[in-house]
Scaffold this motif. Structure first.
Motif, PDB file in Angstrom:
ATOM      1  N   ASN A 132       0.811  -1.215   0.000  1.00 23.75           N
ATOM      2  CA  ASN A 132       0.000   0.000   0.000  1.00 23.75           C
ATOM      3  C   ASN A 132       0.847   1.270   0.000  1.00 23.75           C
ATOM      4  OD1 ASN A 132      -2.422  -1.472   0.039  1.00 23.75           O
ATOM      5  ND2 ASN A 132      -2.386  -1.621   2.270  1.00 23.75           N
ATOM      6  N   THR A 133       1.872   1.302   0.871  1.00 25.42           N
ATOM      7  CA  THR A 133       2.724   2.483   0.959  1.00 25.42           C
ATOM      8  C   THR A 133       4.172   2.079   1.223  1.00 25.42           C
ATOM      9  OG1 THR A 133       2.366   2.745   3.349  1.00 25.42           O
ATOM     10  CG2 THR A 133       0.861   3.932   1.872  1.00 25.42           C
ATOM     11  N   VAL A 134       5.084   2.967   0.819  1.00 26.19           N
ATOM     12  CA  VAL A 134       6.511   2.829   1.123  1.00 26.19           C
ATOM     13  C   VAL A 134       6.938   4.135   1.778  1.00 26.19           C
ATOM     14  CG1 VAL A 134       8.813   2.431   0.215  1.00 26.19           C
ATOM     15  CG2 VAL A 134       6.839   1.333  -0.865  1.00 26.19           C
ATOM     16  N   PHE A 135       7.562   4.040   2.956  1.00 25.92           N
ATOM     17  CA  PHE A 135       7.827   5.218   3.769  1.00 25.92           C
ATOM     18  C   PHE A 135       9.274   5.227   4.231  1.00 25.92           C
ATOM     19  CE2 PHE A 135       7.661   7.183   8.106  1.00 25.92           C
ATOM     20  CZ  PHE A 135       7.312   8.467   7.716  1.00 25.92           C
ATOM     21  N   ASP A 136      10.011   6.302   3.912  1.00 23.20           N
ATOM     22  CA  ASP A 136      11.388   6.462   4.375  1.00 23.20           C
ATOM     23  C   ASP A 136      11.345   6.969   5.809  1.00 23.20           C
ATOM     24  OD1 ASP A 136      13.977   7.794   4.969  1.00 23.20           O
ATOM     25  OD2 ASP A 136      14.432   7.320   2.881  1.00 23.20           O
ATOM     26  N   GLU A 137      11.878   6.178   6.753  1.00 28.12           N
ATOM     27  CA  GLU A 137      11.746   6.519   8.170  1.00 28.12           C
ATOM     28  C   GLU A 137      12.672   7.654   8.618  1.00 28.12           C
ATOM     29  OE1 GLU A 137      11.850   3.122  10.715  1.00 28.12           O
ATOM     30  OE2 GLU A 137       9.980   2.327   9.887  1.00 28.12           O
ATOM     31  N   THR A 138      13.608   8.071   7.766  1.00 22.21           N
ATOM     32  CA  THR A 138      14.483   9.191   8.113  1.00 22.21           C
ATOM     33  C   THR A 138      13.975  10.505   7.543  1.00 22.21           C
ATOM     34  OG1 THR A 138      16.413   7.740   8.204  1.00 22.21           O
ATOM     35  CG2 THR A 138      16.838  10.091   7.967  1.00 22.21           C
ATOM     36  N   THR A 139      13.684  10.504   6.249  1.00 27.14           N
ATOM     37  CA  THR A 139      13.191  11.737   5.612  1.00 27.14           C
ATOM     38  C   THR A 139      11.701  11.954   5.857  1.00 27.14           C
ATOM     39  OG1 THR A 139      12.687  10.620   3.520  1.00 27.14           O
ATOM     40  CG2 THR A 139      14.926  11.486   3.814  1.00 27.14           C
ATOM     41  N   GLU A 141       9.291  10.698   4.149  1.00 26.83           N
ATOM     42  CA  GLU A 141       8.621  10.873   2.863  1.00 26.83           C
ATOM     43  C   GLU A 141       8.052   9.546   2.377  1.00 26.83           C
ATOM     44  OE1 GLU A 141       8.046  13.617   1.202  1.00 26.83           O
ATOM     45  OE2 GLU A 141       9.215  14.993   2.468  1.00 26.83           O
ATOM     46  N   TYR A 142       6.870   9.617   1.738  1.00 26.90           N
ATOM     47  CA  TYR A 142       6.253   8.436   1.160  1.00 26.90           C
ATOM     48  C   TYR A 142       6.683   8.270  -0.298  1.00 26.90           C
ATOM     49  CZ  TYR A 142       3.081   7.788   5.114  1.00 26.90           C
ATOM     50  OH  TYR A 142       2.557   7.553   6.358  1.00 26.90           O
ATOM     51  N   GLY A 143       6.832   7.024  -0.714  1.00 24.83           N
ATOM     52  CA  GLY A 143       7.159   6.726  -2.100  1.00 24.83           C
ATOM     53  C   GLY A 143       8.596   6.986  -2.467  1.00 24.83           C
ATOM     54  N   GLU A 144       9.440   7.287  -1.464  1.00 23.78           N
ATOM     55  CA  GLU A 144      10.836   7.593  -1.715  1.00 23.78           C
ATOM     56  C   GLU A 144      11.740   6.804  -0.776  1.00 23.78           C
ATOM     57  OE1 GLU A 144      11.477  11.766  -1.323  1.00 23.78           O
ATOM     58  OE2 GLU A 144      10.150  12.302  -2.987  1.00 23.78           O
ATOM     59  N   ILE A 145      12.954   6.490  -1.261  1.00 20.82           N
ATOM     60  CA  ILE A 145      13.976   5.850  -0.441  1.00 20.82           C
ATOM     61  C   ILE A 145      15.264   6.621  -0.643  1.00 20.82           C
ATOM     62  CG2 ILE A 145      15.317   3.753  -0.008  1.00 20.82           C
ATOM     63  CD1 ILE A 145      12.968   2.151  -1.164  1.00 20.82           C
ATOM     64  N   GLU A 203      14.228   5.906 -10.813  1.00 18.12           N
ATOM     65  CA  GLU A 203      12.956   5.228 -10.604  1.00 18.12           C
ATOM     66  C   GLU A 203      13.182   3.713 -10.563  1.00 18.12           C
ATOM     67  OE1 GLU A 203      10.149   6.989 -10.072  1.00 18.12           O
ATOM     68  OE2 GLU A 203      11.465   8.750 -10.208  1.00 18.12           O
ATOM     69  N   TYR A 204      12.596   3.070  -9.574  1.00 20.99           N
ATOM     70  CA  TYR A 204      12.733   1.623  -9.397  1.00 20.99           C
ATOM     71  C   TYR A 204      11.357   1.004  -9.110  1.00 20.99           C
ATOM     72  CZ  TYR A 204      17.807   2.294  -8.752  1.00 20.99           C
ATOM     73  OH  TYR A 204      19.129   2.606  -8.918  1.00 20.99           O
ATOM     74  N   THR A 224       4.367  -5.566  -5.856  1.00 19.25           N
ATOM     75  CA  THR A 224       5.240  -4.528  -6.401  1.00 19.25           C
ATOM     76  C   THR A 224       4.656  -3.139  -6.203  1.00 19.25           C
ATOM     77  OG1 THR A 224       4.237  -4.601  -8.610  1.00 19.25           O
ATOM     78  CG2 THR A 224       6.068  -6.111  -8.178  1.00 19.25           C
ATOM     79  N   ARG A 225       5.555  -2.143  -6.252  1.00 18.80           N
ATOM     80  CA  ARG A 225       5.135  -0.753  -6.190  1.00 18.80           C
ATOM     81  C   ARG A 225       6.282   0.115  -6.710  1.00 18.80           C
ATOM     82  NH1 ARG A 225       0.759   1.503  -3.794  1.00 18.80           N
ATOM     83  NH2 ARG A 225       0.799   3.757  -3.409  1.00 18.80           N
TER      84      ARG A 225
END
Length: 230
Positions: A132-139, A141-145, A203-204, A224-225
């Protein structure tokens, strides 16, 4: 307590009538570090002391098995040797590679009947992993790594088992090359992972390969996402 299981067709070739068996759906795999911490919290001992006990028990089981003895772990299990592989006759011979010794654990009461009163739920829909979501725990931000930040994957029916070679988290680049991440936490609703080395920006496709805690009897499915690496 909410235990789920799925049903699968049995594979016994001695019967022509179809039958089904139940296979538990494990929500997550607890790491050794988490196990030590949980035992320490329940017993009042330090995690290092708990770890030392587990290591000592491991060595005792290994030593006893090498002597051909049965080890009883009170109220939990008996650990014993078994011979695997068929023989040509009464006199053997023992063929290395075909015949081998296996150490197995046989559960004992009260551990054996610990869940006797639990009625599990049949999850007839099977596993349908989704991100459903991907979340960078430092920045935050959603949808980003970003770089080697820990990122959190939220969804359903995830729970990849990091001990299995074919269950993992990765980023796939535009050329179809997979870059595997290290899984630091895994359950059905949430997976945390990170990269030891930062990937080139771009983009990945984030991929989670998993059996959703349903065991080796089931094939691996993929969720996948699209994500952006910075």
């Amino acid at each position: 307590m909410n235990v789920k299981f799925v049903t699968a067709r049995g594979s016994n070739r001695l019967t022509s009538k179809s039958y089904y068996i139940g296979i538990p759906k494990h929500e997550r795999t607890m790491s050794k570090k988490e196990t030590y911490a949980l035992c320490a919290d329940r017993t009042g001992y330090k995690p290092t002391a708990v770890r030392a006990v587990f290591l000592a028990l491991r060595e005792y089981l290994r030593e006893n098995a090498a002597r051909g003895n049965i080890t009883y772990v009170d109220g939990i299990s008996s650990v014993r040797n078994y011979v695997r592989g068929a023989f040509e006759g009464l006199g053997g011979p023992w063929v290395k590679g075909k015949n081998y010794l296996m150490v197995e654990s046989v559960e004992m009461d009260p551990f054996k009947t610990l869940l006797a009163g639990v009625v599990p739920q049949n999850d007839v829909g099977g596993a349908k992993p989704v991100i459903n979501t991907v979340f960078d725990e430092t920045t935050r931000e959603y949808g980003e790594i970003t770089g080697t930040d820990v990122f959190s994957i939220a969804g359903a029916d995830l729970a990849p088992d990091s001990e299995k070679e074919d269950e993992y988290v990765c980023l796939t680049d535009g050329d179809g090359v997979e870059h595997k991440a290290e899984i630091t936490y895994s359950d059905l609703q949430n997976v945390k992972a990170k990269f030891d080395v930062a990937l080139p920006a771009g983009e990945y496709t984030l991929c989670v390969y998993t059996r959703s805690g349903m065991g080796d009897e089931f094939g691996v499915k993929k969720a996948t996402r699209k994500v952006t690496v910075k």
